[in-house]
Design a protein around this motif. Sequence first.
Motif, PDB file in Angstrom:
ATOM      1  N   SER A 123       0.682  -1.091   0.172  1.00 39.33           N
ATOM      2  CA  SER A 123      -0.014  -0.099   0.059  1.00 39.33           C
ATOM      3  C   SER A 123       0.865   1.421   0.052  1.00 39.33           C
ATOM      4  O   SER A 123       1.836   1.476   0.713  1.00 39.33           O
ATOM      5  CB  SER A 123      -0.968  -0.030   1.330  1.00 39.33           C
ATOM      6  N   ALA A 124       0.603   2.206  -0.753  1.00 39.23           N
ATOM      7  CA  ALA A 124       1.232   3.408  -0.799  1.00 39.23           C
ATOM      8  C   ALA A 124       0.982   4.369   0.270  1.00 39.23           C
ATOM      9  O   ALA A 124       1.818   5.301   0.661  1.00 39.23           O
ATOM     10  CB  ALA A 124       1.006   4.183  -2.196  1.00 39.23           C
ATOM     11  N   THR A 125      -0.229   4.237   0.913  1.00 37.02           N
ATOM     12  CA  THR A 125      -0.683   4.918   2.227  1.00 37.02           C
ATOM     13  C   THR A 125      -0.083   4.323   3.320  1.00 37.02           C
ATOM     14  O   THR A 125       0.608   5.039   3.910  1.00 37.02           O
ATOM     15  CB  THR A 125      -2.000   5.048   2.341  1.00 37.02           C
ATOM     16  N   GLY A 126      -0.216   3.327   3.699  1.00 39.29           N
ATOM     17  CA  GLY A 126       0.531   2.600   4.984  1.00 39.29           C
ATOM     18  C   GLY A 126       1.875   1.977   4.852  1.00 39.29           C
ATOM     19  O   GLY A 126       2.501   1.932   5.806  1.00 39.29           O
ATOM     20  N   GLY A 127       2.201   1.814   3.515  1.00 40.20           N
ATOM     21  CA  GLY A 127       3.604   1.347   3.465  1.00 40.20           C
ATOM     22  C   GLY A 127       4.165  -0.047   3.490  1.00 40.20           C
ATOM     23  O   GLY A 127       5.067  -0.651   3.391  1.00 40.20           O
ATOM     24  N   ASP A 145      -7.212   3.354  -1.124  1.00 44.95           N
ATOM     25  CA  ASP A 145      -7.067   2.719  -2.483  1.00 44.95           C
ATOM     26  C   ASP A 145      -5.469   3.121  -3.233  1.00 44.95           C
ATOM     27  O   ASP A 145      -5.529   4.218  -3.265  1.00 44.95           O
ATOM     28  CB  ASP A 145      -7.994   2.584  -3.795  1.00 44.95           C
ATOM     29  N   THR A 146      -4.778   2.194  -3.464  1.00 42.51           N
ATOM     30  CA  THR A 146      -3.520   2.416  -4.167  1.00 42.51           C
ATOM     31  C   THR A 146      -3.499   1.723  -5.684  1.00 42.51           C
ATOM     32  O   THR A 146      -3.785   0.638  -5.631  1.00 42.51           O
ATOM     33  CB  THR A 146      -2.202   1.775  -3.222  1.00 42.51           C
ATOM     34  N   ASN A 147      -3.074   2.656  -6.573  1.00 42.74           N
ATOM     35  CA  ASN A 147      -2.964   1.954  -7.963  1.00 42.74           C
ATOM     36  C   ASN A 147      -1.449   2.282  -8.140  1.00 42.74           C
ATOM     37  O   ASN A 147      -0.963   3.290  -8.189  1.00 42.74           O
ATOM     38  CB  ASN A 147      -3.845   2.634  -8.796  1.00 42.74           C
ATOM     39  N   ARG A 148      -0.967   1.233  -8.778  1.00 40.69           N
ATOM     40  CA  ARG A 148       0.563   1.196  -9.297  1.00 40.69           C
ATOM     41  C   ARG A 148       0.610   0.725 -10.649  1.00 40.69           C
ATOM     42  O   ARG A 148       0.150  -0.468 -10.884  1.00 40.69           O
ATOM     43  CB  ARG A 148       1.421   0.671  -8.354  1.00 40.69           C
TER      44      ARG A 148
END
Length: 644
Positions: free
Chosen positions: A119-123, A331-334
Amino acid sequence: MKKFMLAASAAFLILMPTQGALAQNAAPVEDGVIELQPVYVTTPLRRPTTILQSTSTVTVIDKEDIERSAAPDLPSLLRKYPGVNITANGGQGAQATVTLRGASASQTLVLVDGMRVASATGGSAYLANIPLSAIERVEIAEGAHSAEWGADAIGGVVNIITRDGSTCANGQAICTTVETGVTWPWGGFGTIATRGITDNGVDFNLGLSLLGTEGYDFTTPENSVHEPGRDGFLQGAFNYAIGKDFTWGRLYSEGFYARSNPHFDAAPYADWMTGAMVYGANQSIQTNAAFKLGAELDHSDDWSSVFEIYSAFDYQKNFRDDHPEAETHYDTNRFGLSASTTKEVIAGDALNSFTLGGEAYRETVDSSVDYTETGRNVGAVYGQYGLEYEALTLNAGLRYDADEQFGGALTYNLGLGYELLPGLTARASYSTGFNAPTFNDLYWAYDGSYVGNPDLDAETSKNWEAGINWDSGTGTVIDLVYYENHIDDMIAYVSAPPSYIGTMENIDRAKISGVRAVWSETLMDDRLGLDFGFEYRLPKNETDDVYIANQNRLKLTAAASFQATEALNLNADIEYVGSRWTNESSYNPQLGDYTLVNVSALYDIDPAARVKFAVENLFDEDYETTYGYKAPGTTVTLSYQRTF
């Protein structure tokens, strides 16, 4: 330690005297001598090498290890190995994080088939959504590996490699394996996988899995979020791999998709100003996926190139039945692409390997919480060089990452290995790493108590290790290593007067030092495998001279696998973990030490059918890996597998 010795005695009485992480694949026995073949890995240097050629500490968990293990999920599997630290907020489906060498979860890079999935928010990555039935092997590379993989690889890299297409053991071109089972606490699971090679040379694997458990009450009464009642978990997952070889190379695609409904505790509380009851989310819908399309071009026998594009996402929707105000989502999108080319050059007796590569990816965030920025771009170029000359192995690499938020980061690695005597190899390596701040660290909009800090710098590290490896070539492998990891500009939470508004700042320095040893034996014509592991580390916050919270200091492991008959395989493993601080303040309570014993038995009814009986935490040890969250008690699994 006494508990570990008692448990060890009990387990070996149950089993009678798992192949080691550094052990090698056994070839057929000839004249009573087992010739072991080297294990190849791709994670440490982003190209195929043997474990020793990587000149760093590497653990491989292969398909046979997974099948023999009593572990019901990925976090339970990973925690059995030296160097790995797992913390979890409960049992199956709970948020669990993996860390290596005393680094934090965001400083440990988790990949699925080489794709970033955190997750880009929580890492951190949601490990519970990667089912064991989809995994071919796990490669764990300890120490800083940013020169190969970029951000977040300060403690190391965990690369989870899913199953691909292959020939069937029963000699058929295409086969299907079905497995079903029950677990206690009450639950069940089912998987189906079809693999093989078609007439026109397309190899493929398609897998489906479904599992559910009623779980147990994850939290202790002392936990402020404690809600009495069981915390269940329901999950469905799909994985695939498809590829075809051509005269010019290979075209392939692979990926996985998992969707689950974990439950957790979030006790209602009264707002201190209004007295009104506040209800938080106590379950979520968690969706994780990663998909890749790639091509490998074979320019010649000693020169190849790889091109890949991938997409990965981590979606979390939190909610509480009948309380819509509790709903949140993160929500993370990569989306990323990469290209590399590797050329081998033989000069006299020296084999030189040159790799040049580049990659770029974009991360975006969509959330119910406001972020001042919702996207960032990252690009990188890297080069790796390898030399094999008689008894000498050398690896060196350089990488530059350009991050849209904090600028650039230059990292490098250097490793040496030398075979002092046949089978006795000394190695040393030095590497640097960095960790990119998360979106929560950087961009969280002010909510009355916390605000992100867009001026954060990346955390940086310097890691060195020195070790020695003895491989008899006939079943004995011993590996001993000492390491130090120095981390600068650590990102820490700060809440200072007069406002006491929380934020993140670069303030701390840390030093994690440790010694790690593993010993593996293969005996009785490869029927008996023994493993022993030891790690002692000192994870210290040097600024405040305190231990880093929730990190193992002492860990002992032992495992045995015995092929009792042609049809019956017996296994046992033991894990002892010493006490840990719950946070960096020494006046806070410690988490107590614990010892876990796990056993399993596999019986082949016929060449196409197998029954498995497994018990995790055989003696129902009461322990916590996170303060206030009960770890699973005894878990029993009975399953049946058949291949058609």
